[in-house]
Design an enzyme around this catalytic site. Structure first.
Site, PDB file in Angstrom:
ATOM      1  N   CYS A 126      -1.645 -29.322  54.239  1.00 13.49           N
ATOM      2  CA  CYS A 126      -0.456 -28.521  54.480  1.00 13.49           C
ATOM      3  C   CYS A 126      -0.038 -28.611  55.931  1.00 13.49           C
ATOM      4  CB  CYS A 126      -0.723 -27.059  54.116  1.00 13.49           C
ATOM      5  SG  CYS A 126      -1.447 -26.838  52.472  1.00 13.49           S
ATOM      6  N   ASP A 179      -9.573 -22.753  47.918  1.00 18.85           N
ATOM      7  CA  ASP A 179     -10.521 -22.593  49.012  1.00 18.85           C
ATOM      8  C   ASP A 179      -9.989 -21.642  50.082  1.00 18.85           C
ATOM      9  OD1 ASP A 179      -8.548 -24.413  49.696  1.00 18.85           O
ATOM     10  OD2 ASP A 179      -9.875 -25.764  50.791  1.00 18.85           O
ATOM     11  N   ILE A 234      -3.367 -53.327  51.780  1.00 20.23           N
ATOM     12  CA  ILE A 234      -2.182 -54.002  52.282  1.00 20.23           C
ATOM     13  C   ILE A 234      -2.563 -55.408  52.738  1.00 20.23           C
ATOM     14  CG2 ILE A 234      -0.563 -54.073  54.236  1.00 20.23           C
ATOM     15  CD1 ILE A 234       0.388 -52.170  52.212  1.00 20.23           C
ATOM     16  N   SER A 258     -11.051 -42.469  52.916  1.00 22.67           N
ATOM     17  CA  SER A 258     -11.069 -43.574  53.877  1.00 22.67           C
ATOM     18  C   SER A 258     -12.481 -43.790  54.388  1.00 22.67           C
ATOM     19  CB  SER A 258     -10.127 -43.280  55.043  1.00 22.67           C
ATOM     20  OG  SER A 258     -10.726 -42.370  55.958  1.00 22.67           O
ATOM     21  N   GLY A 259     -12.690 -44.899  55.098  1.00 20.23           N
ATOM     22  CA  GLY A 259     -14.001 -45.222  55.653  1.00 20.23           C
ATOM     23  C   GLY A 259     -14.131 -44.919  57.128  1.00 20.23           C
TER      24      GLY A 259
END
EC number: 6.3.5.4
Length: 651
Positions: free
Chosen positions: A2, A105, A311, A384-385
């Site tokens: 948010c 949460d 990509i 993600s890593g």
């Protein structure tokens, strides 16, 4: 995920409707962070207002609406992020007598604050978040940010009002916000490619540090606290240097097989927690070690094929889509790849100032924006890593710095001092590497001084910015660990403390939220970080390849050839762009007359760098890119100030 915004006035001189309208306008500047819902809350008697834009991830019902009040009505919160252990906290809180209407949460967070107080409640949360919480009884505002700094939070002064928001564009909406450029922060931009916390590009405006809390009392705002010192007033509830030092003091005692099993278990849980959502979840897959580990652990715990996204670049040495495709085929994910042309990438460049709202010059922002847009076409959350390099010794620059430090320590001190004096004042000459770069390290007091030369852009940014100072950062410490651990640990700590939150996580947050996508980073679970810090360096730096332990975990899921291949990184061909399609754009922004009129840069010095670059001298493109990103940002900011309502979105 948010966006939040709000204000606290020095005197309660506005009625509730006016106060709420001010906050709502600030919140609406963040519609891209939360397109699903909007809310505002105001207390005219206290002079406070909170605004929220919601991207619904957990509890899609109205019970997740914000601003949200606690059950006892004492606290009101606006919150951006996810608390991954909310289910565990909820069980404890139910046992202590708390009741819940929904399953968000946010509601758990408020109950935790009621039960344990603000500081202990935040410390119990495992997640990524930024929040603003108003305590109606104490008449104070709390600002908080997650341990690693995945979610942003700006705060400062608009006239006499205290203002705060997820992004600067919301602060710009306040009619009294006209804070000029902070020249010291501009010097940091040229030096690092980004403006690190607690600084921001505006005067009287700051960023909350990762793992920090800030309490703002209404009485202090009423007294006029515009001279507030952010370094003094922010309190760290989790500080990387202290946590790494504690981990090093109690090192992991098992062998590498036991460490592998422990890391696999920690990562499995971290990934599983971040797969919890009431919306579709996917993963960014580049084909490198870090993203492949995350993808493998997702697929191992998913009953259906995981959505993965890559990509590719047409006719570019940066293209690694084929590596990701091989990993996806082996793991049997539902894989999507998109090949983009140079024109596709260049089309992103004009959108960068509005996307980042603070000048930011890591050119990999362009491909990151493209993969975020691709993922958002199918999912609302993407893992993600990020974090593997900083925790497991993944960067080649670490090896180069250690090599130079070993070599320097063999030289007699008088010779080093003489060479350091000879190298003094050479300014940007060391940017091209070779002996000049090594000479610049001759006066090094510790590994921090050597490593700093690996991460700097402009060596002397003050020469390019008349009147600027240069605030110290973590990178200016001669030994970031203060004598503990190894030089390798010290470098990883410096990157974890500065480069990771201020560059990598900022880049992912802005590019993903620009398309209303939530990005989650399981390798940066704080328990994974503290375990990594407890490991001997030999489990990371290894003759067979760095990130040794992480690759051992990956071998459980992928064959050796997919684990052992090298990876070039997620880059962008900036030099080719500036000599090609972006040359006219760059020339206009770097025009000497324009630079002289605006007054931020020394026009002769910048123009000389531009000419040297066009004449073919190497590496000047990195210096020019951060100047260009400031120039483009400044043009955008001026347009926003002229626009009706100061709207960044209409500029």
């Amino acid at each position: 995920m948010c966006g939040l915004a709000g204000l606290l006035r020095p005197t309660p001189d506005l009625d509730e409707a006016t106060l709420a309208a001010l906050a709502a306008a600030m919140g609406d500047a963040l519609a891209h962070r939360g397109p699903d819902d909007r809310g505002v809350w105001a207390d005219a008697e206290a002079g406070v207002a909170l605004a929220h834009r919601r991207l619904s991830i957990l509890d899609l019902s109205p019970f997740g609406h914000q601003p949200m009040a606690s059950e006892d009505r004492r606290y009101v919160v606006v919150y951006n992020g996810e608390i991954y252990n909310f289910a565990e906290l909820r069980e404890v809180l139910v046992a202590r007598g708390h009741a819940f209407r929904g399953h968000s949460d946010t509601e758990v967070l408020l109950a935790a604050v009621m039960e344990w107080g603000v500081e202990e409640a935040i410390a119990r949360c495992n997640g990524m978040f930024a929040l603003a919480l108003w305590d109606r009884r104490e008449r104070c505002l709390w600002l908080a940010r997650d341990r690693v700094g995945k979610k942003p939070l700006y705060y400062g002064w608009a006239g006499e009002a205290f203002v705060f928001a997820s992004e600067l564009k919301a602060l710009w909406r306040h009619p009294a916000f006209d804070n000029p450029v902070n020249l010291d922060a501009l010097a940091l931009l040229l030096r690092l490619d980004y403006v690190p916390a607690p600084h921001s590009i505006h005067q009287r405006c700051f960023k909350l540090l990762p793992g920090a809390l800030l309490r703002v009392d209404a009485a202090a705002v009423a007294r006029g606290a515009g001279g507030h010192d952010p370094a003094r007033d922010q309190r760290r509830y989790w500080e990387p240097r202290a946590r790494m030092a504690a981990a090093l003091a109690q090192p992991f005692r098992g062998d590498v097989r036991e460490a592998e099993a422990r890391l696999d278990a920690l990562l499995r849980e971290a990934v599983a927690l971040r797969m919890v959502a009431d919306v579709p979840v996917g993963v960014f897959l580049s084909g490198g070690t870090d993203s492949s580990v995350v993808t493998a652990l997702m697929q191992a715990q998913s009953p259906r094929p995981v959505r993965s996204f890559t990509i590719g670049f047409e006719r570019s040495h940066h293209d690694e889509a084929h590596l990701a495709r091989e990993v996806a085929e082996h793991l049997r994910t539902e894989h999507t790849e998109l090949y983009v042309s140079g024109a596709d990438a260049l089309a992103v460049v004009p959108t960068l100032p509005a996307m980042f709202d603070e000048p930011f010059a890591d050119a990999s922002q362009v491909p990151t924006a493209l993969v975020a847009r691709l993922a958002r076409s199918a999912v609302t959350v993407a893992l993600s890593g990020d974090g593997g390099d900083e925790l497991f010794f993944g960067y080649k620059r670490y090896e180069r710095a250690l090599r130079n430090w070993r070599w320097l320590r063999r030289l007699p001190s008088p010779l080093r001092r003489a060479l350091a004096r000879a190298a003094a004042g050479q300014g940007e000459a060391s940017r091209a590497g070779g002996f000049a770069a090594l000479a610049a390290e001759m006066g090094a007091r510790g590994i921090g001084d050597v490593y700093r030369q690996r991460v700097l852009r402009w060596r002397d940014p003050q020469a390019a910015i008349p009147g600027a100072g240069l605030p110290e950062t973590f990178y200016d410490l001669p030994d970031p660990l203060g004598g503990q651990g190894t030089p390798a640990d010290a470098m990883m700590l410096a990157d974890f403390s500065v480069y990771l939150p201020e560059d990598l996580l900022c880049k992912v947050d802005r590019t993903s939220m620009a398309v209303s996508l939530e990005a989650r980073a399981p390798l940066l679970d704080w328990r994974v970080a503290e375990f990594a810090w407890s490991l001997p360096l030999a489990f990371k730096r290894h003759p067979g390849g760095n990130k040794h332990l992480l690759k051992r975990v990956l071998r459980r899921y992928l064959p050796d050839p997919m684990v052992d291949r090298g990876k070039r990184g997620f880059g962008a061909p900036v030099s080719a762009w500036l000599r090609g399609d972006l040359r006219e754009w760059a020339a206009a922004l770097l025009d000497q007359t324009r630079l002289r009129e605006e007054g931020y840069f020394d026009p002769g010095l910048v123009h000389a760098a531009w000419r040297l670059f066009l004449d073919g001298e190497r590496k000047w493109h990195t210096h020019l890119w951060n100047v260009l990103m400031f120039q483009a940002w400044h043009e955008h900011w001026r347009a926003c100030r002229r626009a009706p309502g100061g709207s960044a979105d209409r500029a």
